[in-house]
Scaffold this motif. Structure first.
Motif, PDB file in Angstrom:
ATOM      1  N   THR A  20     -39.997  14.100  13.280  1.00 55.49           N
ATOM      2  CA  THR A  20     -38.901  13.908  14.242  1.00 55.49           C
ATOM      3  C   THR A  20     -37.960  12.757  13.878  1.00 55.49           C
ATOM      4  OG1 THR A  20     -40.417  12.614  15.553  1.00 55.49           O
ATOM      5  CG2 THR A  20     -40.089  14.892  16.227  1.00 55.49           C
ATOM      6  N   SER A  21     -38.124  12.192  12.709  1.00 59.84           N
ATOM      7  CA  SER A  21     -37.160  11.166  12.273  1.00 59.84           C
ATOM      8  C   SER A  21     -37.313  10.987  10.780  1.00 59.84           C
ATOM      9  CB  SER A  21     -37.439   9.824  12.961  1.00 59.84           C
ATOM     10  OG  SER A  21     -38.644   9.277  12.464  1.00 59.84           O
ATOM     11  N   GLY A  22     -36.347  10.263  10.198  1.00 60.07           N
ATOM     12  CA  GLY A  22     -36.436   9.981   8.776  1.00 60.07           C
ATOM     13  C   GLY A  22     -37.663   9.141   8.463  1.00 60.07           C
ATOM     14  N   ALA A  23     -37.869   8.105   9.270  1.00 58.10           N
ATOM     15  CA  ALA A  23     -38.995   7.205   9.010  1.00 58.10           C
ATOM     16  C   ALA A  23     -40.321   7.949   9.087  1.00 58.10           C
ATOM     17  CB  ALA A  23     -38.963   6.054  10.010  1.00 58.10           C
ATOM     18  N   GLU A  24     -40.451   8.812  10.073  1.00 57.19           N
ATOM     19  CA  GLU A  24     -41.707   9.564  10.219  1.00 57.19           C
ATOM     20  C   GLU A  24     -41.911  10.488   9.013  1.00 57.19           C
ATOM     21  OE1 GLU A  24     -42.073  11.964  13.830  1.00 57.19           O
ATOM     22  OE2 GLU A  24     -43.804  12.951  12.919  1.00 57.19           O
ATOM     23  N   THR A  25     -40.831  10.985   8.482  1.00 57.23           N
ATOM     24  CA  THR A  25     -40.918  11.847   7.300  1.00 57.23           C
ATOM     25  C   THR A  25     -41.441  11.052   6.109  1.00 57.23           C
ATOM     26  OG1 THR A  25     -38.910  12.864   8.206  1.00 57.23           O
ATOM     27  CG2 THR A  25     -39.636  13.629   6.055  1.00 57.23           C
ATOM     28  N   VAL A  26     -40.958   9.805   6.007  1.00 58.43           N
ATOM     29  CA  VAL A  26     -41.429   8.929   4.924  1.00 58.43           C
ATOM     30  C   VAL A  26     -42.923   8.625   5.110  1.00 58.43           C
ATOM     31  CG1 VAL A  26     -41.179   6.614   3.915  1.00 58.43           C
ATOM     32  CG2 VAL A  26     -39.140   7.948   4.503  1.00 58.43           C
ATOM     33  N   GLU A  27     -43.320   8.355   6.360  1.00 58.90           N
ATOM     34  CA  GLU A  27     -44.741   8.085   6.640  1.00 58.90           C
ATOM     35  C   GLU A  27     -45.603   9.267   6.181  1.00 58.90           C
ATOM     36  OE1 GLU A  27     -45.943   5.276   7.853  1.00 58.90           O
ATOM     37  OE2 GLU A  27     -44.054   4.358   8.446  1.00 58.90           O
TER      38      GLU A  27
ATOM     39  N   GLY B 157     -28.355   4.736   0.197  1.00 57.56           N
ATOM     40  CA  GLY B 157     -27.344   4.826   1.252  1.00 57.56           C
ATOM     41  C   GLY B 157     -27.173   3.537   2.033  1.00 57.56           C
ATOM     42  N   GLU B 158     -28.228   3.148   2.729  1.00 56.34           N
ATOM     43  CA  GLU B 158     -28.090   2.034   3.677  1.00 56.34           C
ATOM     44  C   GLU B 158     -27.821   0.702   3.006  1.00 56.34           C
ATOM     45  OE1 GLU B 158     -27.567   2.248   6.764  1.00 56.34           O
ATOM     46  OE2 GLU B 158     -27.978   4.384   6.861  1.00 56.34           O
ATOM     47  N   SER B 159     -28.199   0.558   1.747  1.00 56.73           N
ATOM     48  CA  SER B 159     -27.928  -0.736   1.104  1.00 56.73           C
ATOM     49  C   SER B 159     -26.466  -0.824   0.689  1.00 56.73           C
ATOM     50  CB  SER B 159     -28.833  -0.939  -0.098  1.00 56.73           C
ATOM     51  OG  SER B 159     -28.441  -0.071  -1.136  1.00 56.73           O
TER      52      SER B 159
ATOM     53  N   LEU C 244     -37.817   7.337  -4.235  1.00 56.19           N
ATOM     54  CA  LEU C 244     -36.442   6.933  -4.544  1.00 56.19           C
ATOM     55  C   LEU C 244     -35.448   7.661  -3.652  1.00 56.19           C
ATOM     56  CD1 LEU C 244     -36.285   7.128  -8.464  1.00 56.19           C
ATOM     57  CD2 LEU C 244     -36.299   5.044  -7.083  1.00 56.19           C
ATOM     58  N   GLU C 245     -34.365   6.970  -3.331  1.00 59.88           N
ATOM     59  CA  GLU C 245     -33.196   7.673  -2.796  1.00 59.88           C
ATOM     60  C   GLU C 245     -32.342   8.024  -4.024  1.00 59.88           C
ATOM     61  OE1 GLU C 245     -31.327   5.262   0.657  1.00 59.88           O
ATOM     62  OE2 GLU C 245     -32.669   3.931  -0.407  1.00 59.88           O
ATOM     63  N   PRO C 246     -31.884   9.241  -4.163  1.00 58.47           N
ATOM     64  CA  PRO C 246     -31.050   9.569  -5.330  1.00 58.47           C
ATOM     65  C   PRO C 246     -29.780   8.720  -5.367  1.00 58.47           C
ATOM     66  CG  PRO C 246     -31.719  11.562  -4.178  1.00 58.47           C
ATOM     67  CD  PRO C 246     -32.163  10.407  -3.323  1.00 58.47           C
TER      68      PRO C 246
ATOM     69  N   LEU D  34     -38.448  12.195  -3.468  1.00 59.55           N
ATOM     70  CA  LEU D  34     -37.022  11.917  -3.287  1.00 59.55           C
ATOM     71  C   LEU D  34     -36.721  11.872  -1.796  1.00 59.55           C
ATOM     72  CD1 LEU D  34     -35.173  13.929  -6.098  1.00 59.55           C
ATOM     73  CD2 LEU D  34     -35.816  11.509  -6.049  1.00 59.55           C
ATOM     74  N   ASP D  35     -36.276  10.703  -1.358  1.00 61.86           N
ATOM     75  CA  ASP D  35     -35.912  10.530   0.048  1.00 61.86           C
ATOM     76  C   ASP D  35     -34.438  10.917   0.188  1.00 61.86           C
ATOM     77  OD1 ASP D  35     -35.123   9.702   2.515  1.00 61.86           O
ATOM     78  OD2 ASP D  35     -36.057   7.722   2.424  1.00 61.86           O
ATOM     79  N   GLU D  36     -34.228  12.143   0.635  1.00 59.33           N
ATOM     80  CA  GLU D  36     -32.855  12.654   0.795  1.00 59.33           C
ATOM     81  C   GLU D  36     -32.486  12.732   2.286  1.00 59.33           C
ATOM     82  OE1 GLU D  36     -30.602  14.473  -1.613  1.00 59.33           O
ATOM     83  OE2 GLU D  36     -31.933  14.948  -3.308  1.00 59.33           O
ATOM     84  N   VAL D  37     -33.092  11.824   3.048  1.00 56.36           N
ATOM     85  CA  VAL D  37     -32.801  11.790   4.478  1.00 56.36           C
ATOM     86  C   VAL D  37     -31.293  11.601   4.708  1.00 56.36           C
ATOM     87  CG1 VAL D  37     -33.125  10.351   6.539  1.00 56.36           C
ATOM     88  CG2 VAL D  37     -35.104  11.072   5.193  1.00 56.36           C
ATOM     89  N   GLN D  38     -30.675  10.763   3.866  1.00 50.98           N
ATOM     90  CA  GLN D  38     -29.236  10.531   4.017  1.00 50.98           C
ATOM     91  C   GLN D  38     -28.404  11.403   3.071  1.00 50.98           C
ATOM     92  OE1 GLN D  38     -26.089   6.868   4.481  1.00 50.98           O
ATOM     93  NE2 GLN D  38     -28.221   6.599   4.905  1.00 50.98           N
ATOM     94  N   THR D  39     -28.890  11.553   1.834  1.00 50.48           N
ATOM     95  CA  THR D  39     -28.064  12.230   0.825  1.00 50.48           C
ATOM     96  C   THR D  39     -28.200  13.754   0.883  1.00 50.48           C
ATOM     97  OG1 THR D  39     -29.889  11.916  -0.716  1.00 50.48           O
ATOM     98  CG2 THR D  39     -28.079  10.334  -0.843  1.00 50.48           C
TER      99      THR D  39
ATOM    100  N   ALA E 167     -34.000  14.791   6.835  1.00 50.48           N
ATOM    101  CA  ALA E 167     -34.015  14.570   8.297  1.00 50.48           C
ATOM    102  C   ALA E 167     -32.553  14.597   8.750  1.00 50.48           C
ATOM    103  CB  ALA E 167     -34.707  13.253   8.643  1.00 50.48           C
ATOM    104  N   LYS E 168     -32.106  13.537   9.403  1.00 54.86           N
ATOM    105  CA  LYS E 168     -30.713  13.385   9.862  1.00 54.86           C
ATOM    106  C   LYS E 168     -30.004  14.708  10.177  1.00 54.86           C
ATOM    107  CE  LYS E 168     -29.619   8.842   7.799  1.00 54.86           C
ATOM    108  NZ  LYS E 168     -29.298   7.914   8.852  1.00 54.86           N
ATOM    109  N   ALA E 169     -29.347  15.285   9.168  1.00 53.06           N
ATOM    110  CA  ALA E 169     -28.453  16.422   9.427  1.00 53.06           C
ATOM    111  C   ALA E 169     -29.200  17.677   9.867  1.00 53.06           C
ATOM    112  CB  ALA E 169     -27.645  16.728   8.160  1.00 53.06           C
TER     113      ALA E 169
ATOM    114  N   SER F 226     -33.688  -0.344  -1.558  1.00 54.35           N
ATOM    115  CA  SER F 226     -33.834   0.972  -0.916  1.00 54.35           C
ATOM    116  C   SER F 226     -33.976   0.827   0.597  1.00 54.35           C
ATOM    117  CB  SER F 226     -35.068   1.684  -1.471  1.00 54.35           C
ATOM    118  OG  SER F 226     -36.231   0.944  -1.163  1.00 54.35           O
ATOM    119  N   PHE F 227     -33.730   1.917   1.288  1.00 51.52           N
ATOM    120  CA  PHE F 227     -34.015   1.963   2.726  1.00 51.52           C
ATOM    121  C   PHE F 227     -34.731   3.258   3.041  1.00 51.52           C
ATOM    122  CE2 PHE F 227     -33.250   2.940   7.172  1.00 51.52           C
ATOM    123  CZ  PHE F 227     -33.668   1.755   7.755  1.00 51.52           C
ATOM    124  N   HIS F 228     -35.898   3.123   3.669  1.00 51.30           N
ATOM    125  CA  HIS F 228     -36.679   4.318   3.987  1.00 51.30           C
ATOM    126  C   HIS F 228     -37.064   4.397   5.465  1.00 51.30           C
ATOM    127  CE1 HIS F 228     -36.876   5.376  -0.235  1.00 51.30           C
ATOM    128  NE2 HIS F 228     -37.265   4.145  -0.515  1.00 51.30           N
ATOM    129  N   GLY F 229     -36.543   3.500   6.293  1.00 46.09           N
ATOM    130  CA  GLY F 229     -36.840   3.590   7.715  1.00 46.09           C
ATOM    131  C   GLY F 229     -37.559   2.357   8.214  1.00 46.09           C
TER     132      GLY F 229
END
Ligand code: PLP
Length: 810
Positions: free
Chosen positions: A114-121, A200-202, A195-197, A228-233, A253-255, A142-145
């Motif tokens: 239900t969120s980007g962070a939970e997906t990373v967990e 984003g947040e940084s 990795l984020e490809p 690959l954390d594509e929560v943003q990308t 996640a996100k979109a 990097s930012f992962h939540g």
């Protein structure tokens, strides 16, 4: 039931995170959106704003896309049950199948979150369970939540600070550095690399070409998973459905939730699917049928959406903006419909207000607010605490809308390039007919300079100093300046200047912060100790958090902290700076007298404000010089009794008074009253008198200073070893470059000496302290300002606003 269908109206608007709300209100981020449609948001007054941030990139299809609305309506109308775990959820099954199909690359299994962070967990648990290994490599920046595991994976420490121990097993490496990656794989035999490809947040940072392919190869070589954390990308943001390729574990996640549901998915290939994880991991809100139906709609829409033209248009437009406004924009970056504008860092030369915003991490927010207010365009800073505005409109944005977006940003850049900071003040409603006074806010901690060892608490002593230290304020009308003054008075202590490095005569160096508050002395007097003392305590706490080992108390922060006593024990060594102030004032007075051929032993000398901290020390110094007579003038409200103890220890004839009537007998007067007004203006001053004014605000007004038969000098000024050193435009109080207040100079001296003791605290400071700091000053090359200055005169002659602007421009 009926109540829930009404318009929302909070009975208590302080229930929802009031601390953050106050900060957002200060930055004018407190808008209420009542309608969202496509790329537009509408406020309560019906004003339309072009959405260029799309809820941090989460709104691929814009607000309330008809297909999303139809999906939700159809589900609700059909009374489809949304939450049915652990039973089968057909829409979740369908979305999982579609996700692995469109992702390709061998990805075959999915769990919903239900969120980007939970997906990373979920990904962290999965790879650890599967490989039996602990270490997860991740990239700096990097930012992962913000949940505990995701925070540990995140390569920006400040997000985790203050929340206790960070989960172990994460190793952070420079983003884009293949060599560092190869060594870390060899050293740690990790479970995975996350990795984020594109980070984003940084601030939207792209890796060097080939980096992701090398990362893929190393993961294969060492049997580790590439996450690959594509929560943003992901999901079309960068022009492709996914920005990277070759993931063993892919996070979105996100979109995915269509802008209406919190929905994420952790996809994995069969190799990294783990049955222990599969049976033990769960989440109540996962597999939501309605959310997943929306997710399917999003995927369907994205596959027929071509963003290649708009993406190129945005990137080209950003590059043009950067080329047009190099003094405002440091760099632009991005790919597709993910763009970043890195604003230039504002230092003190941009004026105190912009510098204050910058140090508090609020500058990019203020610029975003200005763009919104002036041009109806919404962009927002990234989370990294940097100066980056993210430009990430919904993917349905048109070329025309991108043009409008860029034009809105460009207009504000143009103003800022012309140093028209008033556009920010107007947007923040600090000035103008619709001005508002901010609430007391808790500001985020400024970024720390690891080399900073001191802080000096400062405030304006006169309203004019605002313009001296912030030349762009010269554009304001007197009425607007008053508005600004009321606004600034509400702002808490914040870092305003990161000082230049001072090199002592011994070669030692020191630097630190000027931490200032917007209140004028009269505003402090008006509010009283109850309000001001806690503010000063917070100022010292801030200085401590910034790493200051020594904190100097400037101006009224000394009396309002009970001469430093209220701020002891907070970490740093405290100094009131009174010892050097008194020492230098005495030395300056003596020197001027001697140049006239006068010896103190033959003169009648007065100290006005003798019971004040500086006054008492000057009194002791004068006593030691044995003048013919020493007149001590005390505060009328405390009577002469308070002066008696001071008078007793002096080795010369002393007279006590509580008014200035007897000053006509004195040839030399040192005035340090702390009254906040020119107390010597009504005094009978005889021709030829030498007056050393140590008080801020001054005890001697410009009118009296213009008397040609008097010599008025400003005491407590020091010539620094580096005569070019300047602390922002106006050098704090309109001081010439290389000249500084003795209290600030003492703070720097004590930092140079590495002191851990407090100095000049309380009512009865020993003369030995003056001798100690005067000796320190001598060793480090801090001298008496020469020639002795009449500050008001300097300012009136040379500090008209045009001169300052010229100076700032240089
Ligand atoms: N991962 C990345 C790459 C992100 O950009 C974000 C949020 O910005 C997250 C994870 C965390 O997402 P959420 O805020 O939904 O927990």
């Amino acid at each position: 039931m009926a109540r829930a269908l009404l318009k929302p109206r909070a009975v208590n608007d302080r229930a929802l995170n009031p601390t953050l709300k106050d900060l957002l209100t200060l930055c004018r981020m407190d808008r209420t959106w009542v309608r969202g449609e496509g790329a537009y948001l509408f406020d309560e007054k019906g004003r339309r704003f072009l959405d260029g941030y799309a809820q941090y990139g989460a709104l691929a299809l814009g607000h309330n896309h008809p297909a999303v609305v139809a999906a939700v309506s159809a589900a609700l109308e059909a009374k489809e049950p949304a939450m049915v775990q652990p039973y089968r959820a057909p829409w979740a099954e369908a979305l999982a199948a579609e996700l692995v199909r469109v992702a390709g690359g061998g990805l075959s299994h999915c769990v919903f979150t239900t969120s980007g962070a939970e997906t990373v967990e979920a990904a962290i648990k999965l790879v650890r369970a599967r490989t039996g290994r602990q270490v997860i490599l991740s990239a700096e920046g990097s930012f992962h939540g913000k949940t505990m595991g995701a925070l540990a994976a995140t390569g920006q420490r400040h997000h985790a600070e203050g929340f206790g121990p960070v989960a172990p097993g994460f190793v952070h490496l420079p983003f884009g550095d293949v060599g560092a990656l190869a060594s870390a794989f060899a050293a740690h035999a990790p479970a995975a690399l996350i990795l984020e490809p594109i980070q984003g947040e940084s601030g939207v940072h792209l890796p060097p070409p080939g980096y992701l392919a090398q990362a893929r190869a190393l993961c294969t070589q060492y049997g580790a998973a590439l996450i690959l954390d594509e929560v943003q990308t992901g999901l079309g943001r960068t022009g492709k459905l996914f920005a990277g390729e070759g993931a063993d574990v892919l996070l979105v996640a996100k979109a995915l939730g269509g802008g209406v549901f919190p929905l994420g998915a952790c996809l994995t290939n069969a190799k990294f699917w783990d049955e222990t994880f599969a049976l033990k991991h769960s989440s109540t809100f996962a597999n939501n049928n309605v959310a997943c139906r929306v997710g399917l709609t999003v995927l369907e829409q994205l596959q027929s959406l071509d963003t290649s033209l708009t993406g190129r248009h945005l990137q080209a437009g950003l590059a043009t903006l950067a080329a047009r406004h190099p003094s405002v924009i440091a760099e632009v970056r991005g790919q597709g419909l993910l763009g970043a504008i890195e604003l230039r860092t504002m230092d003190a030369d941009a004026g105190m207000f912009r510098s204050y915003l910058q140090h508090q991490g609020l500058y990019a927010y203020a610029v975003a607010s200005t763009i919104a207010e002036r041009n109806g365009v919404l962009v927002l800073p990234t989370l990294g605490g940097s100066n980056v505005l993210r430009v990430a409109p919904p993917l349905i944005v048109t070329v025309e809308q991108i043009d409008a977006l860029l034009a809105g940003i460009g207009e504000v850049c143009e103003r800022l390039a012309r140093n028209e900071s008033d556009v920010i003040l107007r947007a923040l409603k600090a000035i103008g007919p619709d001005r508002v006074t901010p609430r007391a806010v808790r500001l985020p901690l400024p970024q720390k300079d690891p080399g900073g060892s001191f802080a000096f608490l400062a405030h304006y002593t006169r309203a004019e100093e605002r313009v001296l230290t912030d030349p762009s304020l010269a554009r304001l009308t007197p009425e607007e300046l008053e508005h600004y003054s009321a606004f600034a008075a509400e702002l808490p202590f914040g870092a305003t200047i990161r000082t230049p490095t001072l090199r002592s005569a011994t070669g030692a160096t020191v630097r630190g912060y000027i931490v200032s508050i917007g209140m004028l002395p009269e505003q402090m007097l008006h509010r009283g100790r109850k309000h001001v003392e806690p503010a000063i305590i917070r100022g010292v706490e801030l200085a401590h958090a910034l790493g200051a080992k020594v904190v100097g108390l400037g101006g009224f922060t000394t009396p309002y902290s009970r001469r430093g006593q209220a701020v002891l024990g907070l970490g740093p060594a405290i100094t009131t700076g009174n010892a050097l102030t008194a020492g230098m004032a005495f030395a300056a007075t003596k020197r001027v007298a001697e140049r006239r051929g006068l010896a103190l032993e033959e003169l009648e000398v007065a100290v006005v404000g003798a019971r004040g901290s500086v006054g008492a020390l000057v009194t002791k110094l004068m006593g030691r010089a044995r003048p013919k007579k020493l007149l001590l003038v005390g505060n009328p409200s405390s009577g002469t009794a308070s002066l008696e103890a001071l008078a007793n220890g002096l080795g010369c004839p002393v007279e006590l008074a509580t008014d200035t009537h007897r000053l006509h007998r004195c040839q030399v007067i040192v005035s340090a009253s702390g009254a906040g007004r020119p107390v010597l203006d009504t005094a009978p001053l005889r021709s030829g008198t030498i007056i050393c004014d140590v008080a801020r605000p001054f005890d001697v007004s410009a009118r009296v200073r213009s008397r040609r038969d008097l010599t008025v000098i400003d005491g407590g000024l020091v010539a620094l070893p580096d005569r070019s050193l300047r602390f922002g435009p106006g050098n704090l109080q309109g001081l010439p470059a290389g000249i500084q207040l003795a209290c600030l100079s003492e703070t720097m001296l004590l930092a140079l000496a590495g002191t851990t003791r407090h100095h000049g605290i309380g009512d009865d400071v020993a003369l030995a302290e003056v001798d100690e700091v005067m000796a320190l000053a001598d060793r480090h090359g801090f001298r008496l300002a020469e020639p002795p200055l009449d500050l008001l005169d300097v300012r009136f002659r040379a500090r008209r606003s045009e001169d300052i602007q010229l100076e700032a421009a240089r």
